[in-house]
Write a protein that holds these residues in place. Structure first.
Motif, mmCIF file in Angstrom:
data_model
loop_
_atom_site.group_PDB
_atom_site.id
_atom_site.type_symbol
_atom_site.label_atom_id
_atom_site.label_comp_id
_atom_site.label_asym_id
_atom_site.label_seq_id
_atom_site.Cartn_x
_atom_site.Cartn_y
_atom_site.Cartn_z
ATOM 1 N N HIS B 96 0.833 -1.185 0.000
ATOM 2 C CA HIS B 96 0.000 0.000 0.000
ATOM 3 C C HIS B 96 0.875 1.245 0.000
ATOM 4 N N ALA B 97 0.324 2.318 -0.537
ATOM 5 C CA ALA B 97 1.130 3.524 -0.681
ATOM 6 C C ALA B 97 1.280 4.299 0.619
ATOM 7 N N ILE B 98 0.383 4.085 1.584
ATOM 8 C CA ILE B 98 0.543 4.800 2.852
ATOM 9 C C ILE B 98 0.818 3.808 3.987
ATOM 10 N N GLU B 99 1.587 4.283 4.938
ATOM 11 C CA GLU B 99 2.028 3.407 6.018
ATOM 12 C C GLU B 99 1.009 3.347 7.146
ATOM 13 N N VAL B 100 -0.182 2.938 6.808
ATOM 14 C CA VAL B 100 -1.233 2.819 7.814
ATOM 15 C C VAL B 100 -1.818 1.431 7.684
ATOM 16 N N SER B 101 -2.168 0.822 8.811
ATOM 17 C CA SER B 101 -2.858 -0.456 8.707
ATOM 18 C C SER B 101 -3.921 -0.525 9.799
ATOM 19 N N ASN B 102 -4.747 -1.552 9.723
ATOM 20 C CA ASN B 102 -5.771 -1.826 10.740
ATOM 21 C C ASN B 102 -6.735 -0.666 10.988
ATOM 22 N N VAL B 103 -7.401 -0.254 9.949
ATOM 23 C CA VAL B 103 -8.471 0.736 10.118
ATOM 24 C C VAL B 103 -9.795 -0.016 10.111
ATOM 25 N N PHE B 104 -10.483 0.018 11.223
ATOM 26 C CA PHE B 104 -11.729 -0.745 11.356
ATOM 27 C C PHE B 104 -12.899 0.167 11.686
ATOM 28 N N ARG B 105 -14.108 -0.363 11.457
ATOM 29 C CA ARG B 105 -15.292 0.266 12.032
ATOM 30 C C ARG B 105 -16.012 -0.782 12.867
ATOM 31 N N GLN B 106 -16.858 -0.324 13.785
ATOM 32 C CA GLN B 106 -17.647 -1.250 14.596
ATOM 33 C C GLN B 106 -18.762 -1.834 13.739
ATOM 34 N N ASP B 107 -19.203 -3.029 14.104
ATOM 35 C CA ASP B 107 -20.288 -3.684 13.372
ATOM 36 C C ASP B 107 -21.615 -3.098 13.840
ATOM 37 N N ARG B 108 -21.918 -1.905 13.329
ATOM 38 C CA ARG B 108 -23.139 -1.227 13.750
ATOM 39 C C ARG B 108 -23.885 -0.757 12.508
ATOM 40 N N VAL B 109 -25.217 -1.004 12.507
ATOM 41 C CA VAL B 109 -26.016 -0.590 11.352
ATOM 42 C C VAL B 109 -26.355 0.886 11.473
ATOM 43 N N GLU B 110 -26.134 1.599 10.381
ATOM 44 C CA GLU B 110 -26.545 2.997 10.347
ATOM 45 C C GLU B 110 -27.427 3.214 9.119
ATOM 46 N N PRO B 111 -28.313 4.185 9.193
ATOM 47 C CA PRO B 111 -29.233 4.387 8.071
ATOM 48 C C PRO B 111 -28.462 4.670 6.783
ATOM 49 N N GLY B 112 -28.933 4.060 5.708
ATOM 50 C CA GLY B 112 -28.307 4.291 4.414
ATOM 51 C C GLY B 112 -29.199 5.173 3.567
ATOM 52 N N LEU B 113 -29.342 4.800 2.304
ATOM 53 C CA LEU B 113 -30.160 5.581 1.395
ATOM 54 C C LEU B 113 -31.598 5.073 1.389
ATOM 55 N N ALA B 114 -32.534 5.983 1.297
ATOM 56 C CA ALA B 114 -33.905 5.564 1.023
ATOM 57 C C ALA B 114 -33.923 5.026 -0.406
ATOM 58 N N ARG B 115 -34.863 4.118 -0.679
ATOM 59 C CA ARG B 115 -34.867 3.493 -1.998
ATOM 60 C C ARG B 115 -34.964 4.531 -3.127
ATOM 61 N N GLU B 116 -35.783 5.539 -2.894
ATOM 62 C CA GLU B 116 -35.940 6.560 -3.929
ATOM 63 C C GLU B 116 -34.614 7.237 -4.255
ATOM 64 N N GLU B 117 -33.833 7.473 -3.204
ATOM 65 C CA GLU B 117 -32.515 8.089 -3.428
ATOM 66 C C GLU B 117 -31.592 7.127 -4.161
ATOM 67 N N ALA B 118 -31.622 5.854 -3.722
ATOM 68 C CA ALA B 118 -30.723 4.866 -4.319
ATOM 69 C C ALA B 118 -31.000 4.699 -5.807
ATOM 70 N N LEU B 119 -32.274 4.770 -6.167
ATOM 71 C CA LEU B 119 -32.648 4.530 -7.564
ATOM 72 C C LEU B 119 -32.676 5.815 -8.400
ATOM 73 N N ALA B 120 -32.412 6.945 -7.736
ATOM 74 C CA ALA B 120 -32.633 8.244 -8.389
ATOM 75 C C ALA B 120 -31.890 8.402 -9.718
ATOM 76 N N ASN B 121 -30.652 7.894 -9.793
ATOM 77 C CA ASN B 121 -29.865 8.104 -11.009
ATOM 78 C C ASN B 121 -29.962 6.961 -12.011
ATOM 79 N N ALA B 122 -30.798 5.974 -11.702
ATOM 80 C CA ALA B 122 -30.863 4.803 -12.589
ATOM 81 C C ALA B 122 -31.463 5.195 -13.932
ATOM 82 N N PRO B 123 -30.822 4.824 -15.033
ATOM 83 C CA PRO B 123 -31.397 5.113 -16.360
ATOM 84 C C PRO B 123 -32.744 4.422 -16.543
ATOM 85 N N HIS B 124 -32.851 3.201 -15.998
ATOM 86 C CA HIS B 124 -34.119 2.477 -16.085
ATOM 87 C C HIS B 124 -34.415 1.859 -14.728
#
Lengths: 491, 139
Positions: B96-124
Motif C-alpha cells: 500500500h502507498a501509505i504506512e497505515v494499517s488496521n483501520v476498522f469500524r464497529q459492526d453497527r447498522v446505520e441508516p443508508g439511502l432511502a430506496r428513492e434516493e438509491a434509484l434516483a440516477n438509474a437510467p431504467h
C-alpha cells in the motif's frame, strides 16, 4: 467401488458471516427485506466513497480459519477483482488475491454410520470478500429486463477452498455437513442454503485406470447446487458422465479439447448441463485496492481468538463418548443438534446419572417435541434439572417408560416437577402382592390366551398386559408380562 | 476504473509466462517486471493485447483509438521500466502507498439511502429495482 477410476473433488464454499452490517459499510445485512432498501453510496459504488473494514467480520473470519486449522497471515491486504456484471455496481469485487488472511488448513471428516473412512480434507485457503447483489429475471412473465436488487451487495462472505482431497460424493456431503456444523458452533454463519448464506461450487474430474497408468479427465466446475443432497447427486451424475465421455472420446485433461469447463446442475432433470466457459483468472485483472489499508494480526490476538472458540464438534463428540459412554452414532446425533442442545444433554446426564438413558430421552422425546412444535431447546418447557429428576425415578425402576412419557407430557403442560406431576396423576408404585393378585385374576379369566401361550404363541400374552394396564395404569407392563408367563408356565 | 485495471493487466502480463490455475501466487500482482525485453523501437504491448484488455474493460475503441492506445500504453510501460533502474536490493515490496494499517469500524447498522434516493440516477427502474437488459447466465 469397482469403477475403473478414482474421483477427485475439490469444493469452493461461500458463507455469509453473521454480522449486523456489511463488510465495508454500515448497511444492514438482514435477509428478505424489500429490494434496494439496504444500500448506501459505498455499496452501490458511488464515486468518492471510502470503504472501511468491519472489525467483527474480520474476527469471525479469523475464528473460522483457526477452527479449520489454517495458518493465519500476520499481514493481509485487499484486492480488486474486476469484472462487469449488472449486480456488481462498482465493476469490481473487493476480495483477497495473493495475500489471503489464512491458508493451509484441514477439516477432519468421519461418518458414525461407517459409510466413509475418517480422513482429513485439506483447505487451500480461506479469504474474505464482499458479496454481489442479486439479479432477477422473470422468464415466465417474458420480461425483456432483469431487475437488480443491491441489498446483498457488500455482505461479508468467507470463501473456503478445499484441496481436491475428496474422493466421493459421500465425502463431499460429509465435508459440507461438518463445515456447516463447525461454522454454526462458532456462530460465524447460519449456513442457510435456502437464504443463500451457504453456496457451493465443486471441481471434479476422474483419474481413469488405463494400461498406461492413471489418466486425468478434464476438470469440470459444477455450479447451481441448492442443497447438500443436490451436491451429492450432481457429483455422482458428473462422475458417471465424465467416465462415459472419456470412453466415447478419450479426451484427457490438458489434451486437445481437455480444458476446464463449467456445468450447471439441473435439479428438475437431475443432470448437469454445459455453461459458457469461465474467464481465465488473469482476466479478472486483480490489483491491490488503494481505498483499503492492509491488516496486521498479532500472535496475541490469535491466541485470544483461539481461546474464544469454545469446545468444537469433534472434541464434543469425543467427550460425550468418553464421559457419558455414548457410541459414535448417538454422540454424533446429539452434537449435530448444536451447542445448546448438547449443553442440555450434559446437564440432564449429570442430573440423572445415566448418559445412555439421557441420550435416549433427548433423542426420542425432547427432539420430537422440538420438531413438532418448531421450537429450540431454549424454549423447551422442562429444564434439564427437572427432566433429570424424572429420569432418576425411571432409573430406580419406579416408573416404566411409557408411563414416564405421560408424566413428561403432564410436566410440559403444567410446569410441575416430576414428583408433583406423578402425584397429580395418581401414580404410585404397585406392590408385589397387588401385582400378583391382578395377574392371577387375568390368567384365570382368559383361558384362550393361556392356551395360545402354552401352544407356543408367547406374543398372545401381550393382550394380558393391555388388560392389566386398563385395570391399573400404574402397573409396570414388563413385570406384568413376566409374571403372567410364569403363572401360565406353572399351570 | 476500466483503464486502471487494463494498465495493471498489461503490466501483469508483460514479460510473464502464462499461468494456469487460480491459486495464490505471491508477488505476482503489481510487481513491475524487470526481466522483459526493453529494446528501442519494439513496442511493450501489442495491438492484440490492447484489444483484449479494452474488451475486458468494456471499452469500444475505434481502429484509430486502438492504434493510439497501443502507442500510449507502450510508452507508459516503457516509462514504468525506469523503476527497474532503482536498486531495490533488500527492500520489502509495498502492499500500500501509505504506512497505515488496521483501520476498522464497529459492526453497527446505520441508516443508508432511502430506496428513492438509491434509484434516483438509474437510467431504467421500476418501483423497487434497477432495470438492466436481460441477464442470462453467470458472471
Amino acid at each position: 467401488m469397482s469403477e475403473p477410476y478414482q474421483i477427485l473433488i475439490g469444493l469452493e464454499v461461500h458463507v455469509q458471516l453473521l454480522t449486523e452490517s456489511k463488510l465495508f459499510c454500515s448497511c444492514s445485512t438482514r435477509f428478505g427485506q424489500p429490494p434496494n432498501t439496504q444500500t448506501c453510496p459505498v455499496c452501490i459504488g458511488m464515486p468518492g466513497t471510502l470503504p472501511v473494514l468491519n472489525r467483527k467480520a474480520f474476527q469471525l473470519a479469523l475464528k473460522a480459519a483457526l477452527a479449520l486449522n489454517c495458518r493465519i497471515a500476520r499481514f493481509t491486504k485487499w484486492d480488486r477483482k474486476n469484472y462487469y456484471y449488472p449486480d456488481l455496481p462498482k465493476g469490481y469485487q473487493i476480495s483477497q488475491y495473493d495475500l489471503p488472511f489464512s491458508a493451509d488448513g484441514y477439516l477432519p471428516i468421519s461418518d458414525p454410520r461407517g459409510q466413509i473412512e475418517p480422513k482429513r480434507i485439506g483447505i487451500i485457503r480461506v479469504h474474505l470478500e464482499e458479496d454481489a447483489g442479486k439479479s432477477m429475471h422473470d422468464e415466465v412473465a417474458g420480461r425483456a429486463d432483469s431487475r437488480i436488487d443491491l441489498n446483498r451487495a457488500g455482505t461479508p462472505l468467507l470463501e473456503i477452498v478445499s484441496r481436491p482431497d475428496i474422493r466421493s460424493p459421500g465425502e463431499a456431503k460429509a465435508f459440507l455437513t461438518e463445515l456447516k456444523l463447525l461454522l454454526n458452533y462458532l456462530e460465524v454463519s447460519d449456513c442457510n442454503m435456502q437464504e443463500g448464506s451457504l453456496r457451493v461450487d465443486a471441481n471434479i474430474n476422474l483419474l481413469v485406470d488405463t494400461p498406461e497408468g492413471a489418466v486425468p479427465t478434464p476438470i469440470v466446475e459444477v455450479k447451481n447446487m441448492n442443497s447438500f443432497r443436490a451436491v451429492e447427486r450432481a457429483l455422482a451424475y458428473e462422475a458417471q458422465r465424465q467416465y462415459e465421455a472419456w470412453q466415447a472420446s478419450g479426451i484427457r485433461q490438458g489434451g486437445r479439447g481437455g480444458h476446464k469447463t463449467t456445468r450447471g446442475w439441473d435439479e428438475a432433470a437431475q443432470v448437469t448441463r454445459a455453461q459458457r466457459t469461465k474467464e481465465e483468472s488473469s482476466d479478472y485483472r486483480y490489483f491491490p485496492d488503494p481505498d483499503l489499508v492492509p491488516v496486521t494480526v498479532t500472535d496475541h490476538e490469535i491466541d485470544e481468538l483461539r481461546r474464544s472458540l469454545g469446545e468444537l464438534p469433534a472434541d464434543l463428540r469425543q467427550r460425550l463418548a468418553r464421559t457419558y459412554g455414548l457410541n459414535a452414532y448417538d454422540s454424533d446425533v446429539l452434537v449435530s443438534q448444536g451447542r445448546r442442545l448438547v449443553e442440555y444433554y450434559i446437564q440432564l446426564a449429570d442430573h440423572c446419572g445415566d448418559g445412555k438413558l439421557a441420550s435416549n430421552w433427548v433423542q426420542q422425546d425432547v427432539l420430537r417435541v422440538l420438531n413438532e412444535r418448531h421450537m429450540t431447546i431454549d424454549q423447551f418447557p422442562v429444564s434439564a434439572e427437572r427432566l433429570g429428576e424424572l429420569l432418576r425415578i425411571v432409573r430406580c425402576g419406579q416408573l416404566e417408560t411409557s408411563r414416564a412419557r405421560q408424566v413428561l407430557a403432564h410436566m410440559m403442560s403444567t410446569g410441575r416437577s416430576a414428583n408433583q406431576a406423578m402425584a397429580e396423576m395418581g401414580i404410585e408404585e404397585v406392590g408385589e402382592a397387588e401385582l400378583e393378585a391382578l395377574c392371577r385374576e387375568l390368567v384365570a379369566a382368559n383361558p384362550k390366551i393361556v392356551q395360545q401361550v402354552k401352544g407356543g404363541k408367547v406374543k398372545a400374552a401381550g393382550a394380558l398386559v393391555g388388560q392389566a394396564k386398563k385395570r391399573n395404569p400404574n402397573v409396570d407392563p414388563q413385570r406384568v408380562h413376566k409374571l403372567c408367563l410364569e403363572l401360565i408356565e406353572k399351570m | 476504473m476500466g483503464l486502471l485495471a487494463a494498465a495493471y493487466e498489461v503490466m501483469n502480463n508483460a514479460g510473464q509466462s502464462d499461468r494456469t490455475g487460480s491459486g495464490p501466487i505471491p508477488g505476482d500482482v503489481l510487481r513491475p517486471n524487470d526481466s522483459g525485453p526493453v529494446m528501442g523501437g519494439e513496442m511493450k504491448i501489442t495491438r492484440d493485447e490492447v484489444e483484449k484488455v479494452s474488451l475486458l474493460a468494456r471499452l469500444l475503441l475505434s481502429e484509430r483509438e486502438l492504434e493510439a492506445m497501443t502507442q500510449q500504453l507502450g510508452r507508459i510501460l516503457e516509462y514504468m521500466d525506469l523503476l527497474g533502474e532503482v536498486n531495490t536490493e533488500g527492500v520489502e515490496p509495498m502492499a500500500h502507498a501509505i504506512e497505515v494499517s488496521n483501520v476498522f469500524r464497529q459492526d453497527r447498522v446505520e441508516p443508508g439511502l432511502a430506496r428513492e434516493e438509491a434509484l434516483a440516477n438509474a437510467p431504467h427502474r421500476d418501483e423497487e429495482c434497477y432495470l438492466v437488459p436481460a441477464v442470462l447466465g453467470e458472471p
